[in-house]
Design a protein around this motif. Structure first.
Motif, PDB file in Angstrom:
ATOM      1  N   ASP A 193      73.783  72.975  41.342  1.00 48.24           N
ATOM      2  CA  ASP A 193      73.625  73.275  40.121  1.00 48.24           C
ATOM      3  C   ASP A 193      73.458  74.101  38.878  1.00 48.24           C
ATOM      4  O   ASP A 193      73.253  73.502  37.524  1.00 48.24           O
ATOM      5  CB  ASP A 193      72.119  72.406  39.962  1.00 48.24           C
ATOM      6  N   TYR A 194      72.843  75.568  39.969  1.00 44.73           N
ATOM      7  CA  TYR A 194      72.109  76.293  38.475  1.00 44.73           C
ATOM      8  C   TYR A 194      73.614  77.182  38.407  1.00 44.73           C
ATOM      9  O   TYR A 194      73.363  77.828  36.934  1.00 44.73           O
ATOM     10  CB  TYR A 194      71.046  77.302  38.631  1.00 44.73           C
ATOM     11  N   PHE A 195      74.222  77.674  38.860  1.00 40.96           N
ATOM     12  CA  PHE A 195      75.756  78.542  38.732  1.00 40.96           C
ATOM     13  C   PHE A 195      76.580  77.898  38.742  1.00 40.96           C
ATOM     14  O   PHE A 195      77.321  77.609  37.695  1.00 40.96           O
ATOM     15  CB  PHE A 195      75.502  79.628  40.025  1.00 40.96           C
ATOM     16  N   SER A 196      77.092  77.317  39.427  1.00 38.81           N
ATOM     17  CA  SER A 196      78.935  76.804  39.924  1.00 38.81           C
ATOM     18  C   SER A 196      78.959  75.972  38.671  1.00 38.81           C
ATOM     19  O   SER A 196      80.110  75.783  38.517  1.00 38.81           O
ATOM     20  CB  SER A 196      78.972  77.194  40.832  1.00 38.81           C
ATOM     21  N   LYS A 197      77.462  75.099  38.406  1.00 38.33           N
ATOM     22  CA  LYS A 197      77.563  73.662  37.732  1.00 38.33           C
ATOM     23  C   LYS A 197      78.794  72.592  38.161  1.00 38.33           C
ATOM     24  O   LYS A 197      79.177  71.771  37.626  1.00 38.33           O
ATOM     25  CB  LYS A 197      78.151  73.871  36.545  1.00 38.33           C
ATOM     26  N   ARG A 198      78.689  72.839  39.880  1.00 36.16           N
ATOM     27  CA  ARG A 198      80.569  71.557  40.197  1.00 36.16           C
ATOM     28  C   ARG A 198      79.514  70.760  41.065  1.00 36.16           C
ATOM     29  O   ARG A 198      78.320  71.014  41.414  1.00 36.16           O
ATOM     30  CB  ARG A 198      81.062  72.350  41.108  1.00 36.16           C
ATOM     31  N   PHE A 199      80.022  69.421  41.576  1.00 32.65           N
ATOM     32  CA  PHE A 199      79.357  68.434  41.881  1.00 32.65           C
ATOM     33  C   PHE A 199      80.000  68.486  43.480  1.00 32.65           C
ATOM     34  O   PHE A 199      80.693  67.903  43.744  1.00 32.65           O
ATOM     35  CB  PHE A 199      79.285  67.108  41.563  1.00 32.65           C
ATOM     36  N   ILE A 200      78.716  68.669  44.335  1.00 33.05           N
ATOM     37  CA  ILE A 200      79.394  69.309  45.558  1.00 33.05           C
ATOM     38  C   ILE A 200      78.209  68.666  46.468  1.00 33.05           C
ATOM     39  O   ILE A 200      77.930  68.242  48.229  1.00 33.05           O
ATOM     40  CB  ILE A 200      79.049  70.495  46.084  1.00 33.05           C
ATOM     41  N   ALA A 201      77.511  67.191  46.000  1.00 38.44           N
ATOM     42  CA  ALA A 201      76.367  66.602  46.951  1.00 38.44           C
ATOM     43  C   ALA A 201      76.567  65.230  48.036  1.00 38.44           C
ATOM     44  O   ALA A 201      76.143  65.470  48.363  1.00 38.44           O
ATOM     45  CB  ALA A 201      75.477  65.933  46.001  1.00 38.44           C
ATOM     46  N   GLU A 202      78.475  64.947  47.813  1.00 34.26           N
ATOM     47  CA  GLU A 202      78.706  63.914  48.238  1.00 34.26           C
ATOM     48  C   GLU A 202      78.583  64.599  49.907  1.00 34.26           C
ATOM     49  O   GLU A 202      78.492  64.583  51.052  1.00 34.26           O
ATOM     50  CB  GLU A 202      80.387  63.530  48.252  1.00 34.26           C
ATOM     51  N   LYS A 203      80.220  65.706  49.934  1.00 36.99           N
ATOM     52  CA  LYS A 203      79.599  66.661  51.240  1.00 36.99           C
ATOM     53  C   LYS A 203      78.454  67.630  52.155  1.00 36.99           C
ATOM     54  O   LYS A 203      77.971  67.008  52.904  1.00 36.99           O
ATOM     55  CB  LYS A 203      80.516  67.720  51.197  1.00 36.99           C
ATOM     56  N   LEU A 204      77.183  67.827  51.105  1.00 40.16           N
ATOM     57  CA  LEU A 204      76.524  67.990  51.325  1.00 40.16           C
ATOM     58  C   LEU A 204      75.098  66.582  51.884  1.00 40.16           C
ATOM     59  O   LEU A 204      74.570  66.898  53.223  1.00 40.16           O
ATOM     60  CB  LEU A 204      75.132  68.294  50.463  1.00 40.16           C
ATOM     61  N   LYS A 205      74.980  66.070  50.611  1.00 44.30           N
ATOM     62  CA  LYS A 205      74.819  64.347  52.040  1.00 44.30           C
ATOM     63  C   LYS A 205      75.048  64.379  53.209  1.00 44.30           C
ATOM     64  O   LYS A 205      74.285  63.914  54.042  1.00 44.30           O
ATOM     65  CB  LYS A 205      74.795  63.296  50.797  1.00 44.30           C
ATOM     66  N   ASP A 220      76.564  65.959  55.099  1.00 44.21           N
ATOM     67  CA  ASP A 220      76.058  66.566  56.559  1.00 44.21           C
ATOM     68  C   ASP A 220      74.767  66.101  56.779  1.00 44.21           C
ATOM     69  O   ASP A 220      74.026  66.809  58.130  1.00 44.21           O
ATOM     70  CB  ASP A 220      76.000  68.218  55.821  1.00 44.21           C
ATOM     71  N   ILE A 221      73.747  66.100  55.927  1.00 42.80           N
ATOM     72  CA  ILE A 221      73.007  65.965  55.656  1.00 42.80           C
ATOM     73  C   ILE A 221      72.579  64.698  56.966  1.00 42.80           C
ATOM     74  O   ILE A 221      71.788  64.771  58.446  1.00 42.80           O
ATOM     75  CB  ILE A 221      71.823  65.535  55.067  1.00 42.80           C
ATOM     76  N   GLU A 222      73.154  63.592  56.592  1.00 39.44           N
ATOM     77  CA  GLU A 222      73.827  62.267  57.782  1.00 39.44           C
ATOM     78  C   GLU A 222      73.629  62.961  59.794  1.00 39.44           C
ATOM     79  O   GLU A 222      72.831  62.321  60.335  1.00 39.44           O
ATOM     80  CB  GLU A 222      74.242  61.326  56.976  1.00 39.44           C
ATOM     81  N   LYS A 223      74.883  64.129  59.024  1.00 38.76           N
ATOM     82  CA  LYS A 223      75.296  64.186  60.795  1.00 38.76           C
ATOM     83  C   LYS A 223      73.976  64.517  61.307  1.00 38.76           C
ATOM     84  O   LYS A 223      73.867  64.384  62.592  1.00 38.76           O
ATOM     85  CB  LYS A 223      76.321  64.805  59.688  1.00 38.76           C
ATOM     86  N   GLY A 224      73.219  65.736  60.288  1.00 39.38           N
ATOM     87  CA  GLY A 224      72.153  66.253  61.478  1.00 39.38           C
ATOM     88  C   GLY A 224      71.364  65.738  61.541  1.00 39.38           C
ATOM     89  O   GLY A 224      71.239  66.070  62.658  1.00 39.38           O
ATOM     90  N   ILE A 225      70.599  64.851  60.936  1.00 41.18           N
ATOM     91  CA  ILE A 225      69.634  64.264  60.990  1.00 41.18           C
ATOM     92  C   ILE A 225      70.165  63.165  62.600  1.00 41.18           C
ATOM     93  O   ILE A 225      69.279  63.117  63.352  1.00 41.18           O
ATOM     94  CB  ILE A 225      69.189  62.888  59.995  1.00 41.18           C
ATOM     95  N   ALA A 226      71.464  62.315  62.449  1.00 38.98           N
ATOM     96  CA  ALA A 226      72.057  61.821  63.422  1.00 38.98           C
ATOM     97  C   ALA A 226      71.492  62.905  64.923  1.00 38.98           C
ATOM     98  O   ALA A 226      71.512  62.316  65.743  1.00 38.98           O
ATOM     99  CB  ALA A 226      73.071  61.443  63.397  1.00 38.98           C
ATOM    100  N   ARG A 227      72.182  63.861  64.574  1.00 36.01           N
ATOM    101  CA  ARG A 227      72.282  65.178  65.795  1.00 36.01           C
ATOM    102  C   ARG A 227      70.817  65.071  66.398  1.00 36.01           C
ATOM    103  O   ARG A 227      70.332  64.912  67.420  1.00 36.01           O
ATOM    104  CB  ARG A 227      72.921  66.121  65.171  1.00 36.01           C
TER     105      ARG A 227
END
Lengths: 284, 284
Positions: A241-253, A255-262
């Motif tokens: 959000d602050y530096f690259s200003k790219r939207f990468i949140a779908e990938k992160l989300k 990842d989180i869902e997989k992590g929670i399942a694990r």
């Protein structure tokens, strides 16, 4: 000569003003004010609601309102017992049956009769309740718009209010974006953290992040792990959000869902493991 | 036959309703709600004021508002920098010089420029502030009227809000009027009293009565004595309010004034006396 000095002075003043202006030019400062205003006002609003329902209960103890907004509107519609009209109640509930039942109860109420001056005070109080409600809606709309613009990634994986509150705790986007994940995880848990450091109480596992349903509704034994997972991804999102200003949140989300399942799929071995750790420590 | 039972049932229901209605018929219950509403709302209002001045300070850090009401109005008048008009400022301050100085500062402000959506949120917030202010005024007017009617003696020697708060702490006029002076003195100091009983901390000397200027502005060494004096007279006043319904407050007030003069005229011997008491106690 003095005219030249004067003009230099003017220029320097102007440039200083612009510098200060630039420092505060970011909308993040307004967002922080808005989220704090929202949190404070919603606490006040809850108090006003409780007081309003207690006060109104003196006159119509039989009638319960389902929501804060409805209560304030009912106070304004019911008014004194002789001015109650079926029409206004129907307009309020847009449900004839319910309006009839409330009309029945209100006109035969065993509460005390309301005097004119009591009515005036109570009506004003209901007005304040409604005004606070409208303001909360306006603040929420602003927080949504600003958070999605200033911190789209962090907002996408948490929500607008959580993201804005993290920002407000950190004090600026720059500070928040350069924080390690472990600090992000404990933002909002400062009190518990210092209690831990000073008095040796249990260390906190989450601060603002506890508001995430995945954590507050999660299994007790898994909450700390899920908070850690979220904090790691939120820290990455904030850097984007602050530096690259790219939207990468779908990938992160995802990842989180997989992590929670694990995390949730693992049996509860955490406790036993910690015990054996401690035993080993004792033996040394 | 069943029709007769039905009519008896109706009658009994009606009489029970009337009984309940009679119990709550006194205006004191509305007054208690109003004073609690007032106290809660004024705390919220102060929070809103602080937040509003901080938020507004982002845009016009140079301009200070003197009062809560003026701040909210200034927020609404100043608005964004390009819409500021000298006329609206003059109307607000009704003082051309002050308006000119604010205009000067506002148009050359080094604060951040306000976007449209920030303005909307901030305006709504200022609206809530103004609505709370109006409500506080309405509540205050009601509290004044009701307190003077329900407890004219107690109100005359203290003031409307203190009298209403004593009532709210006691729970009903009947309970308040039958309290001994020592209990009236400590109403509102329950927490400190229980701390004293449980942990042996210093006993409290006053609760709600501390709001009286004669006590809060009095000498430290005399405060306890003045509180005791007030409590005695307030207890008498309350009995007159509830039982005899006679107005005896002028006599009580002059008694209080004489008593305070007597207490203040004595030199500070209290401390020495207590010391010698303790010495005697030790010798026994």
């Amino acid at each position: 000569m003095p005219r030249k000095i004067e003009s230099i002075r003017e220029k320097m003043l102007k440039s200083t003003r612009e510098q200060i202006s630039r420092t505060y030019a970011n909308e993040e400062y307004a967002l922080m004010q808005a989220i704090n205003a929202y949190n404070e006002l919603s606490r006040s609003y809850n108090l006003v609601y409780e007081r309003l329902s207690e006060w109104y209960g003196l006159y119509y103890p039989e009638i319960k309102a389902g929501s804060q907004k409805l209560l304030a509107d009912m106070v304004k519609t019911l008014n004194t017992r002789d001015t109650i009209s079926k029409e206004s109640l129907t307009a309020l509930f847009s449900d004839e049956q319910r309006a009839a039942s409330v009309y029945e109860k209100a006109t035969s109420s065993m509460g005390r009769a309301m005097s004119g001056r009591e009515r005036d005070a109570l009506m004003k109080f209901a007005d304040a309740s409604n005004s606070m409600n409208e303001t909360l809606e306006a603040l929420e709309a602003y927080i949504k718009a600003a958070a999605n613009e200033i911190m789209p990634n962090a907002t996408y994986i948490t929500d607008e209010k959580i993201a804005a509150e993290l920002l407000s705790r950190a004090g600026s986007m720059e500070r928040l974006a350069t924080m390690p994940a472990s600090t992000v995880q404990l933002l909002g848990a400062e009190k518990a953290l210092f209690k831990h450091i000073k008095f040796g109480s249990k260390p906190p596992k989450y601060g603002v992040l506890f508001k995430l349903p995945a954590i507050s509704n999660g299994k007790r034994s898994a909450r700390g792990k899920i908070a850690r997972l979220y904090a790691t991804k939120v820290a990455i999102a904030l850097k984007a959000d602050y530096f690259s200003k790219r939207f990468i949140a779908e990938k992160l989300k995802s990842d989180i869902e997989k992590g929670i399942a694990r995390i949730n799929s693992k049996p509860d071995v955490a406790k036993n493991k910690r015990h054996s750790d401690r035993d080993r420590h004792h033996k040394q």
